[in-house]
Write an enzyme that holds these catalytic residues in place. Structure first.
Site, PDB file in Angstrom:
ATOM      1  N   CYS A  50      -5.770 -15.617  11.959  1.00 27.28           N
ATOM      2  CA  CYS A  50      -4.381 -15.742  11.268  1.00 27.28           C
ATOM      3  C   CYS A  50      -3.564 -16.562  12.068  1.00 27.28           C
ATOM      4  O   CYS A  50      -3.716 -16.096  13.458  1.00 27.28           O
ATOM      5  CB  CYS A  50      -3.550 -14.583  10.968  1.00 27.28           C
ATOM      6  N   CYS A  97       3.830 -12.003  14.642  1.00 28.82           N
ATOM      7  CA  CYS A  97       4.342 -11.138  13.758  1.00 28.82           C
ATOM      8  C   CYS A  97       4.380  -9.764  14.010  1.00 28.82           C
ATOM      9  O   CYS A  97       4.998  -9.088  13.208  1.00 28.82           O
ATOM     10  CB  CYS A  97       3.874 -11.557  12.381  1.00 28.82           C
ATOM     11  N   CYS A 154      -0.533 -15.021   4.557  1.00 29.28           N
ATOM     12  CA  CYS A 154      -0.854 -13.620   5.132  1.00 29.28           C
ATOM     13  C   CYS A 154      -2.244 -13.291   4.482  1.00 29.28           C
ATOM     14  O   CYS A 154      -2.634 -13.667   3.362  1.00 29.28           O
ATOM     15  CB  CYS A 154       0.039 -12.567   4.461  1.00 29.28           C
ATOM     16  N   GLN A 202      -1.791   4.684  -2.545  1.00 27.37           N
ATOM     17  CA  GLN A 202      -2.692   4.401  -1.223  1.00 27.37           C
ATOM     18  C   GLN A 202      -2.567   2.648  -1.456  1.00 27.37           C
ATOM     19  O   GLN A 202      -3.323   2.235  -2.134  1.00 27.37           O
ATOM     20  CB  GLN A 202      -3.957   4.993  -1.094  1.00 27.37           C
ATOM     21  N   CYS A 247      -2.627  10.643   8.301  1.00 28.94           N
ATOM     22  CA  CYS A 247      -2.542   9.254   8.693  1.00 28.94           C
ATOM     23  C   CYS A 247      -2.255   9.054  10.299  1.00 28.94           C
ATOM     24  O   CYS A 247      -2.077   8.165  10.677  1.00 28.94           O
ATOM     25  CB  CYS A 247      -1.818   8.388   7.967  1.00 28.94           C
TER      26      CYS A 247
END
Length: 472
Positions: free
Chosen positions: A76, A82, A178, A304, A430
């Site tokens: 990228c 970013c 992106c 999700q 998570c």
């Protein structure tokens, strides 16, 4: 006069040795741990210290003497600016190895409970364009890269559509492409940006609370449906006309959109949970599908963000739950009831609890459209809803599935679980650190039988983990 800030030293020819938290790497110099972003183990670099404490320091690499053999090329062009996808300079196999190690080390160090050998991490088949939801910010203050500063970019071209730079809440990095979501997202974001500039629609200034164009959210589904949500500040008739023309442009320019929605947000913050959506074109939801089940996803719904890996995650949950059809299951932090509905066919009854009332309404609809009749859903703060009276009314659970937010479970919730004493607990997390903390509490009555990491977010340090606990 203020005290002159002490200049920190430059460390030369330092070898990076390991991966650390938050996507950084680390090394040790004179028994001090040094955290460094945007490097990988095996890199040999010069480090400029930026912050020094008693037990650790933070630094940036200012020169590379040797690149690691375990280094990949960043794909990228926005990498390193970013703030996202920090691990794209690691081959994916190495990312998985470090994530598995992170789970094991964290549970061992913080939980201090007896653990089985961690099962091999389930990697994502898709490592690019894997997200089904992204939100972009529009701002009239563009973050200037070092290259743009050298080129003396003029401030009359400062409109940006992209991501907030870490630590700069009022500036946005203009994103050309992106790699996280289907390329249609890039076409929509860039198209809206160009239309707004061409037609004089002002981009938002969060510091001064003025301007019109604030955010665009794009959601895709595994069955090919597409939702676009535009968020604007609209204070007068002129801006209402601008909004109408903008939405018509999006509708005409992207006919593949299934659901085109906008929110008028004249508040100081960016949240839309308390605002009413307006459907401009199509339905007010899209459909997601998993193993024959259909899930309605609205503009405020949680689902999700990696659809294919969500399926792998939920299969692990179902396997660990080992349902025979006779069990009463509690699904804590149920969200829109995805797990509850996914496991319902194997249970006698599933009760789902969630803080967000809109999510609970989605959960009920999802049961209804799939013909599932053995679920019940309750809205409220988990620590207030899940108490002894609730269990006395609805029955003692045989299995508890819990999927809390990153902060983990409130102590009142773990206390209630211990009193309820279900035979099995399937804990989805998570955040292995808060999961480990909760496992230490549950260790009083439960032993850990299985640990299964699942990678939902390639090129980031984030990892999901599923733990099976059995009552002693």
């Amino acid at each position: 006069m203020g005290r002159k800030k002490k200049e920190l030293p430059l460390l030369e020819n330092v070898t990076i040795t390991d991966i650390a938290a938050e996507g950084r790497a680390l090394t040790r110099v004179d028994n001090m741990v040094i955290f460094v972003p945007y490097v990988v183990p095996g890199d040999v670099v010069d480090l400029q210290l930026k912050k020094k404490k008693n037990s650790y320091a933070e630094a940036v690499a200012v020169k590379f003497h040797k690149y690691s053999d375990k280094r990949a090329e960043a794909f990228c062009r926005h990498y390193g600016v970013c703030g996202g996808c920090k691990w794209q300079i690691l081959p994916y196999e190495e990312q998985l190895r470090f994530k598995q190690k992170q789970v094991t080390d964290t549970l061992t160090r913080i939980g201090k409970v007896k653990l089985p050998e961690t099962l091999p991490i389930i990697g994502s088949k898709q490592t690019m364009f894997y997200r089904n939801k992204l939100e972009y910010t529009f701002a009239d203050k563009k973050w200037l890269t070092e290259q743009e500063i050298k080129e003396d970019v003029q401030y009359d071209r400062m409109n940006a559509a992209g991501f907030h730079i870490p630590g700069a809440f009022d500036k946005v990095l203009d994103i050309e492409k992106c790699w996280l979501q289907d390329d249609v997202t890039n076409r929509i974001r860039n198209g809206i940006k160009e239309f707004a500039i061409e037609h004089g629609i002002p981009f938002y200034n969060i510091r001064e609370q003025k301007g019109m164009l604030r955010n665009v959210i794009v959601r895709t589904s595994s069955v090919g449906e597409l939702m676009v949500i535009v968020v604007c500040r609209v204070e007068d008739d002129a801006r209402k006309a601008d909004l109408e023309s903008l939405m018509q442009f999006v509708a005409n320019g992207f006919p593949e959109i299934t659901s085109l929605i906008y929110f008028v947000n004249n508040k100081c913050n960016d949240t839309i949970g308390d605002l009413e959506p307006v459907t401009f074109k199509g339905r007010d939801y899209i459909i997601e599908q998993m193993e024959g089940l259909r899930f309605k996803v609205g503009p405020k719904s949680f689902y999700q963000t990696n659809s294919s890996q969500a399926y792998e995650l939920y299969k692990v949950v179902r396997e660990f739950a080992a349902l025979t059809g006779a069990e009463l299951v509690y699904d804590l932090y149920t969200g829109t009831g995805t797990i509850a509905n996914f496991v319902a066919a194997g249970a006698r009854k599933v009760l789902g609890i969630e803080y967000v009332p809109e999510a609970i309404e989605d959960a009920k609809v999802n049961s209804e459209i799939n013909g599932i009749g053995n679920t019940l859903f309750f809205a409220g703060d988990m620590k207030d809803v899940l108490d002894d009276a609730f269990i006395a009314e609805h029955g003692t659970p045989d299995v508890i599935v819990t999927d809390p937010p990153r902060a983990g479970m409130h102590p009142d919730v773990t206390d209630t679980i211990l009193r309820a004493a279900p035979g099995r607990i399937v804990y989805v997390s998570c955040n292995p650190a808060t999961q480990a903390r909760d496992l230490a509490v549950l260790d009083e009555r439960y032993e850990v039988l299985k640990v299964q990491p699942v990678d939902m977010f390639p090129h980031t340090h984030h990892v999901e983990n599923v733990v099976l606990l059995q009552r002693r």
